[in-house]
Design a protein around this motif. Structure first.
Motif, PDB file in Angstrom:
ATOM      1  N   GLY A  67      38.900 -21.157  -9.419  1.00 50.75           N
ATOM      2  CA  GLY A  67      37.781 -20.314 -10.290  1.00 50.75           C
ATOM      3  C   GLY A  67      36.435 -20.587 -10.190  1.00 50.75           C
ATOM      4  O   GLY A  67      35.721 -19.845 -10.624  1.00 50.75           O
ATOM      5  N   ARG A  68      36.091 -21.749  -9.680  1.00 48.79           N
ATOM      6  CA  ARG A  68      34.685 -22.118  -9.800  1.00 48.79           C
ATOM      7  C   ARG A  68      34.055 -22.271  -8.328  1.00 48.79           C
ATOM      8  O   ARG A  68      34.917 -22.540  -7.482  1.00 48.79           O
ATOM      9  N   PRO A  69      32.829 -21.910  -7.997  1.00 49.05           N
ATOM     10  CA  PRO A  69      32.280 -22.008  -6.669  1.00 49.05           C
ATOM     11  C   PRO A  69      32.050 -23.344  -6.080  1.00 49.05           C
ATOM     12  O   PRO A  69      31.718 -24.118  -6.880  1.00 49.05           O
ATOM     13  N   GLU A  70      32.341 -23.185  -4.869  1.00 51.00           N
ATOM     14  CA  GLU A  70      31.735 -24.585  -4.051  1.00 51.00           C
ATOM     15  C   GLU A  70      30.702 -23.934  -3.135  1.00 51.00           C
ATOM     16  O   GLU A  70      30.667 -22.784  -2.688  1.00 51.00           O
ATOM     17  N   ALA A  71      29.780 -24.847  -2.680  1.00 49.23           N
ATOM     18  CA  ALA A  71      28.783 -24.340  -1.772  1.00 49.23           C
ATOM     19  C   ALA A  71      28.576 -25.396  -0.565  1.00 49.23           C
ATOM     20  O   ALA A  71      28.636 -26.651  -0.869  1.00 49.23           O
ATOM     21  N   VAL A  72      28.272 -25.059   0.566  1.00 46.11           N
ATOM     22  CA  VAL A  72      28.046 -25.811   1.703  1.00 46.11           C
ATOM     23  C   VAL A  72      26.317 -25.819   1.951  1.00 46.11           C
ATOM     24  O   VAL A  72      26.066 -24.508   2.153  1.00 46.11           O
ATOM     25  N   ILE A  73      25.821 -26.959   1.799  1.00 46.14           N
ATOM     26  CA  ILE A  73      24.451 -27.049   2.084  1.00 46.14           C
ATOM     27  C   ILE A  73      24.282 -27.655   3.375  1.00 46.14           C
ATOM     28  O   ILE A  73      24.769 -28.751   3.932  1.00 46.14           O
ATOM     29  N   THR A  74      23.412 -26.829   4.412  1.00 46.85           N
ATOM     30  CA  THR A  74      23.068 -27.553   5.569  1.00 46.85           C
ATOM     31  C   THR A  74      21.733 -28.160   5.748  1.00 46.85           C
ATOM     32  O   THR A  74      20.772 -27.324   4.811  1.00 46.85           O
ATOM     33  N   GLU A  75      21.499 -28.672   6.698  1.00 51.68           N
ATOM     34  CA  GLU A  75      20.216 -29.125   7.199  1.00 51.68           C
ATOM     35  C   GLU A  75      20.161 -29.635   8.430  1.00 51.68           C
ATOM     36  O   GLU A  75      21.041 -30.127   8.982  1.00 51.68           O
ATOM     37  N   VAL A  91      29.364 -29.042  -2.178  1.00 52.55           N
ATOM     38  CA  VAL A  91      29.142 -29.375  -3.691  1.00 52.55           C
ATOM     39  C   VAL A  91      30.027 -28.450  -4.458  1.00 52.55           C
ATOM     40  O   VAL A  91      30.320 -27.441  -3.912  1.00 52.55           O
ATOM     41  N   SER A  92      30.321 -28.955  -5.642  1.00 55.42           N
ATOM     42  CA  SER A  92      31.311 -27.991  -6.178  1.00 55.42           C
ATOM     43  C   SER A  92      30.788 -27.957  -7.811  1.00 55.42           C
ATOM     44  O   SER A  92      30.517 -28.786  -8.430  1.00 55.42           O
ATOM     45  N   LYS A  93      30.765 -26.761  -8.368  1.00 57.72           N
ATOM     46  CA  LYS A  93      30.453 -26.565  -9.723  1.00 57.72           C
ATOM     47  C   LYS A  93      31.774 -27.185 -10.616  1.00 57.72           C
ATOM     48  O   LYS A  93      32.875 -26.664 -10.430  1.00 57.72           O
ATOM     49  N   GLN A  94      31.574 -27.922 -11.503  1.00 54.21           N
ATOM     50  CA  GLN A  94      32.539 -28.610 -12.427  1.00 54.21           C
ATOM     51  C   GLN A  94      32.815 -27.845 -13.517  1.00 54.21           C
ATOM     52  O   GLN A  94      31.932 -26.760 -13.909  1.00 54.21           O
ATOM     53  N   ALA A  95      33.862 -28.022 -14.227  1.00 57.46           N
ATOM     54  CA  ALA A  95      34.050 -27.291 -15.366  1.00 57.46           C
ATOM     55  C   ALA A  95      32.984 -27.122 -16.476  1.00 57.46           C
ATOM     56  O   ALA A  95      32.930 -26.450 -17.240  1.00 57.46           O
ATOM     57  N   GLY A  97      30.028 -27.090 -16.006  1.00 61.99           N
ATOM     58  CA  GLY A  97      28.630 -26.450 -15.530  1.00 61.99           C
ATOM     59  C   GLY A  97      28.050 -27.319 -14.146  1.00 61.99           C
ATOM     60  O   GLY A  97      26.946 -26.723 -13.682  1.00 61.99           O
ATOM     61  N   ARG A  98      28.206 -28.529 -14.515  1.00 62.77           N
ATOM     62  CA  ARG A  98      27.371 -29.378 -13.491  1.00 62.77           C
ATOM     63  C   ARG A  98      27.824 -29.239 -12.330  1.00 62.77           C
ATOM     64  O   ARG A  98      28.952 -28.661 -11.986  1.00 62.77           O
ATOM     65  N   TRP A  99      27.158 -29.532 -11.057  1.00 52.19           N
ATOM     66  CA  TRP A  99      27.343 -29.458  -9.674  1.00 52.19           C
ATOM     67  C   TRP A  99      27.592 -30.806  -9.376  1.00 52.19           C
ATOM     68  O   TRP A  99      26.729 -31.924  -9.656  1.00 52.19           O
ATOM     69  N   LYS A 100      28.347 -31.229  -8.399  1.00 53.83           N
ATOM     70  CA  LYS A 100      28.998 -32.530  -7.848  1.00 53.83           C
ATOM     71  C   LYS A 100      29.143 -32.434  -6.513  1.00 53.83           C
ATOM     72  O   LYS A 100      29.730 -31.578  -5.974  1.00 53.83           O
ATOM     73  N   ALA A 101      28.621 -33.422  -5.909  1.00 48.55           N
ATOM     74  CA  ALA A 101      28.652 -33.598  -4.173  1.00 48.55           C
ATOM     75  C   ALA A 101      30.265 -34.130  -4.017  1.00 48.55           C
ATOM     76  O   ALA A 101      30.717 -35.077  -4.574  1.00 48.55           O
ATOM     77  N   MET A 102      30.893 -33.384  -3.165  1.00 50.20           N
ATOM     78  CA  MET A 102      32.413 -33.910  -2.866  1.00 50.20           C
ATOM     79  C   MET A 102      32.180 -34.531  -1.718  1.00 50.20           C
ATOM     80  O   MET A 102      33.460 -35.214  -1.373  1.00 50.20           O
ATOM     81  N   GLY A 103      31.306 -34.585  -0.785  1.00 51.22           N
ATOM     82  CA  GLY A 103      31.385 -35.019   0.623  1.00 51.22           C
ATOM     83  C   GLY A 103      30.281 -34.212   1.486  1.00 51.22           C
ATOM     84  O   GLY A 103      29.801 -33.301   1.122  1.00 51.22           O
ATOM     85  N   GLY A 104      30.224 -35.027   2.783  1.00 53.31           N
ATOM     86  CA  GLY A 104      29.142 -34.326   3.689  1.00 53.31           C
ATOM     87  C   GLY A 104      29.058 -35.610   4.610  1.00 53.31           C
ATOM     88  O   GLY A 104      29.557 -36.520   4.523  1.00 53.31           O
TER      89      GLY A 104
END
Length: 158
Positions: A67-75, A91-95, A97-104
């Protein structure tokens, strides 16, 4: 090899249409991914060349069904990312409200129907060649799982 704006158009199109984040969430997502705002560009790479494409949010969606958004950031740019010319950070929005890098990493992320722990999709990391690594969420991090090409197991040339 794809350069500059063509790379960003390529890679953003590969992820599909994206939803927008609120400006505060967008800034927090970029910061969680290790980017710094320099002028009007989000950057994680100090690429001085004309082939550089600054950080962009290529996709926003709920990847793991929480139910929370994830975002793919590209460069993009070959100065920092070699022949692949692209990088991604999930990156994933945590419960809370903070954002956390999940991988890349270097390459173009493609989300697969196969899943790791917690419903996180496997990620095929594309680049030059015909045999790509697939990473899987193990509950703590995305780790190498297998190589594949067009859904079939393969062995990369070494």
């Amino acid at each position: 090899m794809i350069a500059g704006a063509a790379l960003l158009a390529c890679c953003t199109a590969a992820y599909g249409a994206s939803s927008k984040l609120a400006p505060s969430d967008e800034a927090a997502a970029f910061k969680a991914a290790g980017f710094t705002l320099k002028g009007k560009q989000w950057r994680s790479c100090d690429d001085p060349t004309p082939t550089y494409s600054p950080g962009a949010i290529a996709e926003v969606r709920d990847l793991n069904g929480d139910g929370r958004p994830e975002a793919v950031i590209t460069e993009g740019g070959t100065y920092c990312y070699g022949h692949t010319g692209a990088a991604y950070t999930l990156v994933s929005k945590q419960a809370d409200g903070r954002w956390k890098a999940m991988g890349g990493g270097t390459g173009i992320a493609t989300f697969l129907p196969t899943k790791g722990k917690g419903g996180w999709p496997d990620i095929e990391v594309g680049g030059p060649g015909f045999c790509f690594p697939v990473v899987r969420w193990n509950g703590k991090e995305y780790k190498f799982n297998r190589h594949q090409y067009e859904g079939k197991a393969c062995r990369p040339n070494r």
